[in-house]
Design a protein around this motif. Sequence first.
Motif, PDB file in Angstrom:
ATOM      1  N   PHE A 243       0.831  -1.206   0.000  1.00 16.28           N
ATOM      2  CA  PHE A 243       0.000   0.000   0.000  1.00 16.28           C
ATOM      3  C   PHE A 243       0.861   1.250   0.000  1.00 16.28           C
ATOM      4  O   PHE A 243       1.840   1.350   0.750  1.00 16.28           O
ATOM      5  N   GLY A 244       0.499   2.217  -0.866  1.00 11.86           N
ATOM      6  CA  GLY A 244       1.174   3.511  -0.894  1.00 11.86           C
ATOM      7  C   GLY A 244       0.351   4.569  -0.190  1.00 11.86           C
ATOM      8  O   GLY A 244       0.556   4.885   0.967  1.00 11.86           O
ATOM      9  N   ASP A 245      -0.639   5.133  -0.892  1.00 13.20           N
ATOM     10  CA  ASP A 245      -1.610   6.042  -0.284  1.00 13.20           C
ATOM     11  C   ASP A 245      -2.844   6.078  -1.180  1.00 13.20           C
ATOM     12  O   ASP A 245      -2.911   5.385  -2.194  1.00 13.20           O
ATOM     13  N   THR A 246      -3.823   6.907  -0.795  1.00 13.96           N
ATOM     14  CA  THR A 246      -5.098   6.933  -1.531  1.00 13.96           C
ATOM     15  C   THR A 246      -5.215   8.114  -2.486  1.00 13.96           C
ATOM     16  O   THR A 246      -6.290   8.347  -3.045  1.00 13.96           O
ATOM     17  N   VAL A 247      -4.132   8.868  -2.680  1.00 12.16           N
ATOM     18  CA  VAL A 247      -4.201  10.030  -3.564  1.00 12.16           C
ATOM     19  C   VAL A 247      -4.572   9.583  -4.981  1.00 12.16           C
ATOM     20  O   VAL A 247      -3.900   8.739  -5.569  1.00 12.16           O
ATOM     21  N   GLY A 248      -5.653  10.134  -5.514  1.00 16.42           N
ATOM     22  CA  GLY A 248      -6.077   9.822  -6.871  1.00 16.42           C
ATOM     23  C   GLY A 248      -6.848   8.522  -7.012  1.00 16.42           C
ATOM     24  O   GLY A 248      -7.177   8.123  -8.136  1.00 16.42           O
ATOM     25  N   ALA A 249      -7.177   7.870  -5.890  1.00 15.53           N
ATOM     26  CA  ALA A 249      -7.896   6.600  -5.977  1.00 15.53           C
ATOM     27  C   ALA A 249      -9.268   6.775  -6.627  1.00 15.53           C
ATOM     28  O   ALA A 249      -9.654   6.015  -7.520  1.00 15.53           O
ATOM     29  N   GLY A 292      -7.087   0.329  -7.178  1.00 19.66           N
ATOM     30  CA  GLY A 292      -6.226  -0.420  -6.280  1.00 19.66           C
ATOM     31  C   GLY A 292      -4.775  -0.406  -6.711  1.00 19.66           C
ATOM     32  O   GLY A 292      -3.867  -0.278  -5.872  1.00 19.66           O
ATOM     33  N   ILE A 293      -4.524  -0.547  -8.005  1.00 19.10           N
ATOM     34  CA  ILE A 293      -3.139  -0.467  -8.487  1.00 19.10           C
ATOM     35  C   ILE A 293      -2.557   0.904  -8.172  1.00 19.10           C
ATOM     36  O   ILE A 293      -1.410   1.030  -7.725  1.00 19.10           O
ATOM     37  N   ASN A 294      -3.355   1.955  -8.388  1.00 17.65           N
ATOM     38  CA  ASN A 294      -2.911   3.306  -8.070  1.00 17.65           C
ATOM     39  C   ASN A 294      -2.552   3.436  -6.584  1.00 17.65           C
ATOM     40  O   ASN A 294      -1.571   4.092  -6.226  1.00 17.65           O
ATOM     41  N   CYS A 295      -3.335   2.792  -5.718  1.00 17.86           N
ATOM     42  CA  CYS A 295      -3.089   2.885  -4.274  1.00 17.86           C
ATOM     43  C   CYS A 295      -1.847   2.117  -3.844  1.00 17.86           C
ATOM     44  O   CYS A 295      -1.403   2.260  -2.701  1.00 17.86           O
ATOM     45  N   GLY A 296      -1.282   1.311  -4.718  1.00 19.60           N
ATOM     46  CA  GLY A 296      -0.032   0.645  -4.417  1.00 19.60           C
ATOM     47  C   GLY A 296       1.173   1.534  -4.633  1.00 19.60           C
ATOM     48  O   GLY A 296       2.312   1.092  -4.441  1.00 19.60           O
ATOM     49  N   ARG A 297       0.930   2.786  -4.987  1.00 17.11           N
ATOM     50  CA  ARG A 297       2.003   3.737  -5.269  1.00 17.11           C
ATOM     51  C   ARG A 297       1.805   4.987  -4.419  1.00 17.11           C
ATOM     52  O   ARG A 297       0.717   5.225  -3.924  1.00 17.11           O
ATOM     53  N   VAL A 298       2.830   5.789  -4.284  1.00 20.69           N
ATOM     54  CA  VAL A 298       2.744   7.045  -3.541  1.00 20.69           C
ATOM     55  C   VAL A 298       2.368   8.160  -4.502  1.00 20.69           C
ATOM     56  O   VAL A 298       3.008   8.337  -5.548  1.00 20.69           O
ATOM     57  N   GLY A 299       1.316   8.906  -4.174  1.00 20.59           N
ATOM     58  CA  GLY A 299       0.808   9.915  -5.083  1.00 20.59           C
ATOM     59  C   GLY A 299      -0.058   9.274  -6.149  1.00 20.59           C
ATOM     60  O   GLY A 299      -0.182   8.054  -6.229  1.00 20.59           O
ATOM     61  N   CYS A 300      -0.675  10.127  -6.971  1.00 18.63           N
ATOM     62  CA  CYS A 300      -1.534   9.598  -8.027  1.00 18.63           C
ATOM     63  C   CYS A 300      -0.676   9.136  -9.205  1.00 18.63           C
ATOM     64  O   CYS A 300      -0.057   9.953  -9.889  1.00 18.63           O
ATOM     65  N   GLN A 301      -0.625   7.829  -9.409  1.00 13.88           N
ATOM     66  CA  GLN A 301       0.092   7.232 -10.537  1.00 13.88           C
ATOM     67  C   GLN A 301      -0.794   6.138 -11.130  1.00 13.88           C
ATOM     68  O   GLN A 301      -0.608   4.956 -10.851  1.00 13.88           O
TER      69      GLN A 301
END
Length: 314
Positions: A243-249, A292-301
Amino acid sequence: MFVVGGESLIDLVPVSAEADAERVAHAGGSPFNCAIALSKLGNDTGFLCPISQDEFGDVLLAPLAEAGVTVLLKDRVAAATTKAIVSFNAKMQASYVFERGADRAFTREVLLAALPEKVSLYQIGGFCPILEEDARVWRDVVDAAATRGATISIDINVRDKLIDDEAGYRARLGQFLDKAHLVKLSDEDHAWLEPGMSIEEHAAELLARPHCALVVVTMGEQGSRAFSRSGEAAAPIHRPPVFGDTVGAGDSLMAGILTWLDEAGALRPDRLAGLAPGQLEAMLRFGAVVAGINCGRVGCQPPSRAEVDAVLSA
């Protein structure tokens, strides 16, 4: 073309929970994030927002170019890039304080001239209803997109720290909701807009508006729900290995939903209303994987389509 209209900004994000004063700059803004996610999922996507001439404007343009998003406003503006100072709670859920600038540096004539002649989907940004002088212009852009055949979507994204006139904001938001065929909101948006009302009641109220045919509600770790005029469904979140964070989830999930609908031939007002529970569940699950894939990264990616397909086929 899919067109997303609304704010882009720089997120000033803490380096760690222990060092809140030390921040790093990330390109962001809900419409900006959604446009990138849509393009990375394989959609022809345009972004309608002024970009500043300052160094942060360069930071915003880089990921748009990398994702293949068409920047519809070619001339950069003198106003400073809009900024969001980001903080996280214990669950790494983000909150924001905003300093607005370039996202408001537009005129009606400039926006309408930049709108493509063929628009299959137009998404309304969350900042559009906040100020009356801006809302008047954005309403005209939405109307122009609709006359060109666009399905209209909105991600409500209430930003209460920017709202000085709650009654006026609610009225302006209502005007945009009356134009939308698809409405997405979070459980936090729901609690602010309709405290004491159930999600089911709120969805029914939205579906009773003139054009609304599909409502999607995100509920953090509890997953998401969807309501059409033909049924409803729910789906859990997709948990990434790390888990990274929820930014852009939420923005990533919205892009996933729009992509699924388009590929299913359902991104049309007359077909949204007929989505059955099984279709709604499949739509939500696709969106959950993107988020979910996005939340595995830090920031919106947001992920590429290949990354999403790899998870779905595993």
